[in-house]
Design a protein around this motif. Structure first.
Motif, PDB file in Angstrom:
ATOM      1  N   LYS A  74       0.996  -1.520  -0.097  1.00 13.92           N
ATOM      2  CA  LYS A  74       0.401  -0.035   0.083  1.00 13.92           C
ATOM      3  C   LYS A  74       1.527   0.912  -0.204  1.00 13.92           C
ATOM      4  O   LYS A  74       0.390   2.536  -1.162  1.00 13.92           O
ATOM      5  CB  LYS A  74      -1.171   0.017   1.393  1.00 13.92           C
ATOM      6  CG  LYS A  74      -1.682   0.686   1.499  1.00 13.92           C
ATOM      7  CD  LYS A  74      -3.315   0.339   2.418  1.00 13.92           C
ATOM      8  CE  LYS A  74      -4.345   1.733   2.222  1.00 13.92           C
ATOM      9  NZ  LYS A  74      -5.236   1.268   3.187  1.00 13.92           N
ATOM     10  N   LEU A  99     -10.754   4.801 -10.918  1.00 18.01           N
ATOM     11  CA  LEU A  99     -11.087   5.529  -9.356  1.00 18.01           C
ATOM     12  C   LEU A  99     -10.420   3.757  -8.854  1.00 18.01           C
ATOM     13  O   LEU A  99      -9.524   4.031  -7.590  1.00 18.01           O
ATOM     14  CB  LEU A  99     -12.246   4.882  -9.071  1.00 18.01           C
ATOM     15  CG  LEU A  99     -13.279   6.029  -9.093  1.00 18.01           C
ATOM     16  CD1 LEU A  99     -14.874   5.869  -9.186  1.00 18.01           C
ATOM     17  CD2 LEU A  99     -13.300   7.205  -8.130  1.00 18.01           C
ATOM     18  N   LEU A 100     -10.179   2.603  -9.633  1.00 17.00           N
ATOM     19  CA  LEU A 100      -9.409   1.777  -8.899  1.00 17.00           C
ATOM     20  C   LEU A 100      -7.923   2.380  -8.336  1.00 17.00           C
ATOM     21  O   LEU A 100      -6.932   1.734  -7.304  1.00 17.00           O
ATOM     22  CB  LEU A 100      -9.509   0.308  -9.621  1.00 17.00           C
ATOM     23  CG  LEU A 100     -10.539  -0.353  -9.492  1.00 17.00           C
ATOM     24  CD1 LEU A 100      -9.883  -1.714 -10.253  1.00 17.00           C
ATOM     25  CD2 LEU A 100     -10.783  -1.301  -8.246  1.00 17.00           C
ATOM     26  N   GLY A 101      -7.582   3.514  -8.894  1.00 18.16           N
ATOM     27  CA  GLY A 101      -6.223   3.991  -8.611  1.00 18.16           C
ATOM     28  C   GLY A 101      -6.279   4.353  -7.210  1.00 18.16           C
ATOM     29  O   GLY A 101      -5.249   5.038  -6.467  1.00 18.16           O
ATOM     30  N   LEU A 103      -7.754   2.847  -5.115  1.00 18.07           N
ATOM     31  CA  LEU A 103      -7.517   1.676  -4.128  1.00 18.07           C
ATOM     32  C   LEU A 103      -6.672   2.376  -2.224  1.00 18.07           C
ATOM     33  O   LEU A 103      -6.796   1.950  -1.462  1.00 18.07           O
ATOM     34  CB  LEU A 103      -7.324   0.939  -3.997  1.00 18.07           C
ATOM     35  CG  LEU A 103      -9.093   0.049  -4.922  1.00 18.07           C
ATOM     36  CD1 LEU A 103      -8.533  -1.442  -5.207  1.00 18.07           C
ATOM     37  CD2 LEU A 103      -9.801  -0.514  -3.946  1.00 18.07           C
ATOM     38  N   PRO A 104      -4.993   2.335  -3.207  1.00 16.68           N
ATOM     39  CA  PRO A 104      -4.126   2.456  -1.635  1.00 16.68           C
ATOM     40  C   PRO A 104      -4.576   3.636  -0.818  1.00 16.68           C
ATOM     41  O   PRO A 104      -3.937   3.499   0.194  1.00 16.68           O
ATOM     42  CB  PRO A 104      -2.455   3.556  -2.909  1.00 16.68           C
ATOM     43  CG  PRO A 104      -3.232   2.592  -4.501  1.00 16.68           C
ATOM     44  CD  PRO A 104      -4.490   2.663  -4.562  1.00 16.68           C
ATOM     45  N   ARG A 106      -7.656   4.104   0.321  1.00 12.48           N
ATOM     46  CA  ARG A 106      -8.840   3.627   1.140  1.00 12.48           C
ATOM     47  C   ARG A 106      -8.746   3.224   2.840  1.00 12.48           C
ATOM     48  O   ARG A 106      -7.452   2.459   3.010  1.00 12.48           O
ATOM     49  CB  ARG A 106      -9.916   1.948   0.170  1.00 12.48           C
ATOM     50  CG  ARG A 106     -10.935   2.237   0.345  1.00 12.48           C
ATOM     51  CD  ARG A 106     -12.096   2.897  -0.632  1.00 12.48           C
ATOM     52  NE  ARG A 106     -11.762   3.249  -2.413  1.00 12.48           N
ATOM     53  CZ  ARG A 106     -11.990   2.188  -2.544  1.00 12.48           C
ATOM     54  NH1 ARG A 106     -13.091   0.906  -1.524  1.00 12.48           N
ATOM     55  NH2 ARG A 106     -12.064   2.085  -3.777  1.00 12.48           N
ATOM     56  N   GLN A 157      -3.110   7.646  -8.497  1.00 12.90           N
ATOM     57  CA  GLN A 157      -2.174   7.181  -6.948  1.00 12.90           C
ATOM     58  C   GLN A 157      -1.929   8.267  -6.715  1.00 12.90           C
ATOM     59  O   GLN A 157      -1.136   8.258  -5.598  1.00 12.90           O
ATOM     60  CB  GLN A 157      -1.593   5.754  -7.533  1.00 12.90           C
ATOM     61  CG  GLN A 157      -2.971   4.682  -7.720  1.00 12.90           C
ATOM     62  CD  GLN A 157      -1.512   3.240  -8.621  1.00 12.90           C
ATOM     63  OE1 GLN A 157      -1.374   3.184  -9.591  1.00 12.90           O
ATOM     64  NE2 GLN A 157      -0.805   3.159  -7.504  1.00 12.90           N
TER      65      GLN A 157
ATOM     66  N   ARG B 214     -12.057  -5.205  -1.616  1.00 17.47           N
ATOM     67  CA  ARG B 214     -11.119  -4.238  -2.234  1.00 17.47           C
ATOM     68  C   ARG B 214     -10.604  -5.615  -3.159  1.00 17.47           C
ATOM     69  O   ARG B 214     -10.278  -5.000  -4.305  1.00 17.47           O
ATOM     70  CB  ARG B 214     -10.969  -3.897  -1.237  1.00 17.47           C
ATOM     71  CG  ARG B 214      -9.890  -2.018  -2.047  1.00 17.47           C
ATOM     72  CD  ARG B 214      -9.067  -1.622  -0.652  1.00 17.47           C
ATOM     73  NE  ARG B 214      -9.967  -1.587   0.698  1.00 17.47           N
ATOM     74  CZ  ARG B 214      -9.685  -0.896   1.876  1.00 17.47           C
ATOM     75  NH1 ARG B 214      -8.411  -1.427   2.110  1.00 17.47           N
ATOM     76  NH2 ARG B 214     -10.727  -0.929   3.023  1.00 17.47           N
ATOM     77  N   ALA B 218      -9.887  -5.180  -7.192  1.00 21.57           N
ATOM     78  CA  ALA B 218      -8.528  -5.003  -7.662  1.00 21.57           C
ATOM     79  C   ALA B 218      -8.003  -5.827  -8.470  1.00 21.57           C
ATOM     80  O   ALA B 218      -7.188  -6.219  -9.754  1.00 21.57           O
ATOM     81  CB  ALA B 218      -7.457  -4.217  -6.543  1.00 21.57           C
ATOM     82  N   LEU B 221      -7.904  -6.991 -13.209  1.00 16.56           N
ATOM     83  CA  LEU B 221      -7.166  -6.330 -13.687  1.00 16.56           C
ATOM     84  C   LEU B 221      -5.767  -6.707 -13.477  1.00 16.56           C
ATOM     85  O   LEU B 221      -4.964  -6.776 -14.099  1.00 16.56           O
ATOM     86  CB  LEU B 221      -6.814  -4.966 -13.170  1.00 16.56           C
ATOM     87  CG  LEU B 221      -8.221  -3.680 -12.873  1.00 16.56           C
ATOM     88  CD1 LEU B 221      -7.320  -2.475 -12.813  1.00 16.56           C
ATOM     89  CD2 LEU B 221      -8.639  -4.197 -14.383  1.00 16.56           C
ATOM     90  N   THR B 227      -1.300  -6.068  -7.217  1.00 21.51           N
ATOM     91  CA  THR B 227       0.235  -5.781  -6.086  1.00 21.51           C
ATOM     92  C   THR B 227       0.254  -4.173  -6.523  1.00 21.51           C
ATOM     93  O   THR B 227       0.691  -3.655  -5.467  1.00 21.51           O
ATOM     94  CB  THR B 227       0.819  -6.286  -6.214  1.00 21.51           C
ATOM     95  OG1 THR B 227       0.559  -8.062  -6.808  1.00 21.51           O
ATOM     96  CG2 THR B 227       2.229  -6.597  -5.438  1.00 21.51           C
ATOM     97  N   LEU B 229      -1.645  -1.609  -7.077  1.00 22.73           N
ATOM     98  CA  LEU B 229      -2.352  -1.021  -6.392  1.00 22.73           C
ATOM     99  C   LEU B 229      -2.595  -1.282  -4.856  1.00 22.73           C
ATOM    100  O   LEU B 229      -3.897  -1.074  -4.638  1.00 22.73           O
ATOM    101  CB  LEU B 229      -3.689  -0.749  -6.961  1.00 22.73           C
ATOM    102  CG  LEU B 229      -4.168  -0.434  -8.630  1.00 22.73           C
ATOM    103  CD1 LEU B 229      -5.407  -1.394  -9.000  1.00 22.73           C
ATOM    104  CD2 LEU B 229      -4.025   0.928  -8.403  1.00 22.73           C
ATOM    105  N   GLY B 230      -0.997  -2.297  -4.284  1.00 27.67           N
ATOM    106  CA  GLY B 230      -1.346  -2.276  -2.864  1.00 27.67           C
ATOM    107  C   GLY B 230      -1.972  -2.644  -2.426  1.00 27.67           C
ATOM    108  O   GLY B 230      -2.008  -3.438  -1.628  1.00 27.67           O
ATOM    109  N   ILE B 231      -2.546  -3.854  -3.034  1.00 28.83           N
ATOM    110  CA  ILE B 231      -3.249  -5.243  -3.105  1.00 28.83           C
ATOM    111  C   ILE B 231      -2.454  -6.199  -2.541  1.00 28.83           C
ATOM    112  O   ILE B 231      -1.795  -6.392  -3.295  1.00 28.83           O
ATOM    113  CB  ILE B 231      -4.639  -5.687  -3.556  1.00 28.83           C
ATOM    114  CG1 ILE B 231      -5.439  -4.182  -4.331  1.00 28.83           C
ATOM    115  CG2 ILE B 231      -4.969  -7.097  -2.841  1.00 28.83           C
ATOM    116  CD1 ILE B 231      -6.208  -3.888  -1.971  1.00 28.83           C
ATOM    117  N   ASN B 232      -2.459  -6.761  -1.461  1.00 23.86           N
ATOM    118  CA  ASN B 232      -1.716  -8.227  -1.136  1.00 23.86           C
ATOM    119  C   ASN B 232      -2.528  -9.192  -1.255  1.00 23.86           C
ATOM    120  O   ASN B 232      -3.158 -10.274  -1.019  1.00 23.86           O
ATOM    121  CB  ASN B 232      -1.842  -8.194   0.345  1.00 23.86           C
ATOM    122  CG  ASN B 232      -0.785  -7.507   1.466  1.00 23.86           C
ATOM    123  OD1 ASN B 232       0.489  -6.550   0.504  1.00 23.86           O
ATOM    124  ND2 ASN B 232      -1.343  -6.839   2.110  1.00 23.86           N
TER     125      ASN B 232
END
Lengths: 271, 336
Positions: A74, A99-101, A103-104, A106, A157, B214, B218, B221, B227, B229-232
Motif C-alpha cells: 500500500k 477509480l481503482l487507482g 485503492l491505495p 482507501r 494514485q 477490495r 482489484a 485487473l 499488487t 494498487l497496494g493489494i496483498n
C-alpha cells in the motif's frame, strides 16, 4: 533530492534463466528518463525488478532514501504507479477503472469511494482527455484511449514516480505523440518523475532528458541523449549501422537507419 | 450519495423482496396446501398439523435452500473472481467430487448406520481433502499458481468421478440407490443442527467475503496490477480460496451435489449490476438463495405427490433461463 531514485547494485532475474548484472543508477526528482536497448537486453526485467514484480537477487531500489522492499504494498502504491504495456481492463467502465487507482488511499473498513476520490479521478480524466469517455466500457475504447485511461488511473494514485512499459509501442504516430506529450506535460507542470521503457530511439531522444542503455542484462551506458545516442554506442549495443545527426528543429540527436543499398553506394563513392 | 450506490441499494432491496415473496409462497405449497393468509395464525397457535408441517418441515427446508443457494452463488462469484475465469464454479475445483467420493465410500463400507452425521461428515472430509490437495499441489515454489490450481481441481474431479463409477459398478443395488440418491442432491434434511451449521457458515462466509471486496475488485485487473494498487494479492487469493471452498464443501456434504447455481447466478448478477464486487457478492448470495427456493418449489410441485431431485431442476431450468438471458443480451447489444 539528487538521489530521488537510487538503484543500488540491483540484480534480478528468473531461476535458471536470464539474470541482470549489477545495475547502478540514480535519478534526481523531476527527471524524464528512458530505458532503451534491443530485445532481450533486460529492459523489462529491470522494469519488473524496480516495480517489485519479481524478487531481487541482490541490491535495492530506493525512493527518497526509503528502500522499496521495506514498504508495504500500500505504501509503495502511494509512491509509485505502474502502467504496463498491455493493461488488463476487466469488464469495467472507464470511470470505475480509473477509480481503482484510489485503492491505495482507501481506509480500513471504508466501503465507498469518498467525494475526494471522485474529484481526483475527474481531475485526471480531464487532464488525460478521457472525461467524455467515463461511462463507456473500457473494451470499447481504442488502444490509444485505453493507454490514456491507464495513465489516468496511475495518476489518481498521486505517485511521485511513474513507471511505464513501452507506452507507445502499439500506437499510431498521433497517439504516440499524444501520450508522450501528456507525459512531458505531467513531468514539467507537476514535477512528476517518469521512467519508461521505450523502443523508438528518436522518440526517446526527443522526450527523455536521461537515457539508460541496456545490453545483455547490463547497463551499457547512461546519460543525456547526446552522451548515449552516438553511432558508436548504437552499433555496439544493437549491432546495427546507423547515422546520427542533430535534429535541426529540436536540437536533439536523431538516428537514421542505413539500408544495405545505401551502404553499398556510400562504400562505392568512398572506395 | 452517488447514483451508483442508490441503484445498488435498490437492486438489493428488490432481490430481498423477491426472496421474501418466494419464501412465503414456498411454505404454503405442497401436498398439504396452507393458505398464505392463514400462516400467521397457524404460527401463533403453536400446535396442530399445519403448525407441525410449517415449523418442522417447510420452514427448515426453505431456510436450508436459502443458505445453500446463497453459499453456492457467493462461492461462485468469489472463485470466478480469483481465477478470473467465468467457467469456474465450486464444482469445477473437484470439491463436489471429493465430497461425493467420501459419501460413496461410507455407503459402500456400510458405515451408513454410524449415526446421522456419518454422511455429511464423510462428505466434508472428502471436500477438505480435495481442497488440501488442490491447494498444496497448486503451490509452486511458495507461490500460488492459479492456473495450475484450476487444472489440478479439474483433474481431481475426473479422478474422483471415475473412482465413484468403479465403486458403483461393484456395489449392490440397495447401496447403489443410496449413492445415486445422495449425488442427485436434496434439500430434505431432518437434522436441524446441520441446518443451523449451514446457516452459520453461509452468514460468516458472506461477512468474510465482504472484507475482501477490495482485493476482488482489484484482481479484475490481474494479480500483478492488484499488487501495484497496494493489494496483498497472493494472500487475499489464498484466504478467499479457503473461505469459498469450505463453504462449498459444507453445502455439498449436507445437500448433495446441486450443480449450476454457483455458475449461472454470479453471471446473471454481473449482467445486471456490473462487476463491482461490493454489490456482486450480496446479489450473488441473494440471487442464489432465490434461485434455489424457486427451484425447490418446482421440484416439489411439478410431479406432486412425488418429488424431483433438485439438481435436475437447477440444471434444466437454470440452463435454459441462462441461455435465454444470454441471447437477449446479444440481441440488445447488436441493436444499440
Amino acid at each position: 533530492m539528487d538521489n530521488f531514485i537510487k538503484i543500488d547494485n540491483l540484480s534480478c532475474g528468473y531461476a535458471g534463466a536470464f539474470s541482470l548484472g549489477n545495475i547502478n543508477f540514480t535519478l534526481p526528482k523531476g527527471t524524464f528518463a528512458g530505458i532503451i536497448g534491443p530485445n532481450g537486453s533486460g529492459k523489462t526485467t529491470l522494469f519488473r525488478g524496480i516495480a517489485g514484480d519479481i524478487p531481487l537477487k541482490s541490491g535495492s531500489v530506493n525512493l527518497n532514501d526509503a528502500n522499496l522492499s521495506h514498504l508495504t504494498n500500500k505504501q509503495r502504491a502511494q509512491k509509485m504507479a505502474i502502467v504496463s504495456q498491455f493493461p488488463d481492463i476487466g469488464d469495467l467502465t472507464v470511470e470505475d477503472y480509473i477509480l481503482l487507482g484510489r485503492l491505495p488511499y482507501r481506509k480500513p473498513f471504508q466501503f465507498f469511494e469518498s467525494e475526494d476520490d471522485y474529484s481526483i479521478a475527474e481531475k485526471y480524466m480531464r487532464l488525460t482527455n478521457t472525461y467524455h469517455l467515463k461511462d463507456k466500457p473500457m473494451r470499447q475504447l481504442s488502444g490509444g484511449e485505453q493507454q490514456l485511461a491507464a495513465i489516468a488511473q496511475a495518476l489518481t494514485q498521486e505517485p511521485e514516480l511513474l513507471l511505464l512499459d513501452e507506452p507507445t509501442s502499439h500506437l499510431d504516430i498521433t497517439h504516440q505523440v499524444q501520450v508522450l506529450n501528456l507525459l512531458q506535460r505531467l513531468n514539467h507542470e507537476m514535477g512528476l518523475t517518469v521512467l519508461m521503457i521505450i523502443h523508438d530511439l528518436n522518440l526517446a531522444s526527443e522526450y527523455c532528458d536521461y537515457l539508460l542503455m541496456m545490453k545483455n542484462g547490463n547497463l551499457h551506458c547512461q546519460g543525456t541523449p547526446f552522451d548515449v545516442l552516438t553511432y558508436q554506442n548504437i552499433e555496439q549495443v544493437y549491432g546495427t549501422l546507423v547515422i546520427t545527426q542533430i535534429n535541426p528543429n529540436s536540437g536533439k540527436p536523431a538516428v537514421f537507419l542505413v539500408s544495405e543499398r545505401m551502404r553499398q553506394k556510400v562504400n562505392q563513392q568512398n572506395g | 450519495m452517488k447514483k451508483k450506490y442508490l441503484s445498488w441499494l435498490f437492486f438489493s432491496l428488490t432481490l430481498l423482496a423477491a426472496l421474501i415473496i418466494a419464501v412465503i409462497y414456498s411454505v404454503s405449497v405442497g401436498e398439504v396446501k396452507i393458505s398464505i393468509s392463514d400462516i400467521p395464525s397457524i404460527l401463533s397457535s403453536g400446535d396442530g398439523m399445519d403448525y407441525f408441517i410449517l415449523t418442522k418441515i417447510r420452514i427448515p427446508r426453505v431456510i436450508l435452500a436459502i443458505a445453500v443457494g446463497g453459499s453456492l452463488g457467493l462461492t461462485g462469484a468469489i472463485l470466478q473472481g480469483i481465477y478470473r475465469n467465468p467457467l469456474v464454479e465450486p464444482y469445477t475445483l473437484g470439491i463436489s467430487g471429493g465430497a461425493s467420493m467420501g459419501v460413496t465410500l461410507v455407503v459402500i463400507f456400510g458405515l451408513y448406520d454410524a449415526g446421522m452425521y456419518a454422511l455429511p461428515l464423510a462428505g466434508f472430509v472428502g471436500a477438505l481433502l480435495t481442497i488440501f490437495l488442490v491447494y498444496t499441489l497448486g503451490m509452486k515454489r511458495g507461490n500460488l499458481d492459479i492456473n495450475r490450481m484450476l487444472l489440478i481441481g479439474v483433474m481431481i474431479s475426473f479422478v474422483t468421478s471415475s473412482i465413484i463409477m468403479f465403486l458403483m459398478s461393484v456395489s449392490t443395488t440397495d447401496k447403489l440407490h443410496g449413492i445415486v440418491f445422495w449425488v442427485m442432491g436434496s434439500l430434505d434434511e431432518p437434522n436441524t443442527n446441520l441446518i443451523r451449521v449451514i446457516i452459520s457458515i453461509s452468514i460468516i462466509g458472506l461477512i468474510a467475503s465482504y472484507l475482501f471486496a477490495r482485493p476482488l475488485n482489484a484482481l479484475q485487473l490481474g494479480q500483478a496490477k492488484a499488487t501495484h494498487l497496494g493489494i496483498n494479492a497472493s494472500t487475499s487469493i489464498q484466504i478467499l480460496f479457503v473461505i469459498a471452498s469450505l463453504m462449498a464443501g459444507a453445502c455439498v456434504s449436507v445437500a448433495g451435489v446441486i450443480g449450476f447455481v454457483g455458475l449461472i447466478i454470479p453471471h446473471m448478477a454481473r449482467q445486471i449490476v456490473g462487476t463491482d464486487y461490493r454489490i456482486l457478492l450480496l446479489s450473488s448470495f441473494l440471487g442464489g438463495g432465490l434461485f434455489l427456493v424457486l427451484s425447490d418449489i418446482i421440484a416439489r410441485t411439478i410431479i406432486a405427490p412425488s418429488e424431483l431431485p433438485i439438481g435436475v431442476i437447477t440444471g434444466m431450468v437454470g440452463g435454459v433461463v441462462f441461455m435465454v438471458v444470454l441471447s437477449n443480451i446479444r440481441r440488445k447489444s447488436k441493436l444499440s
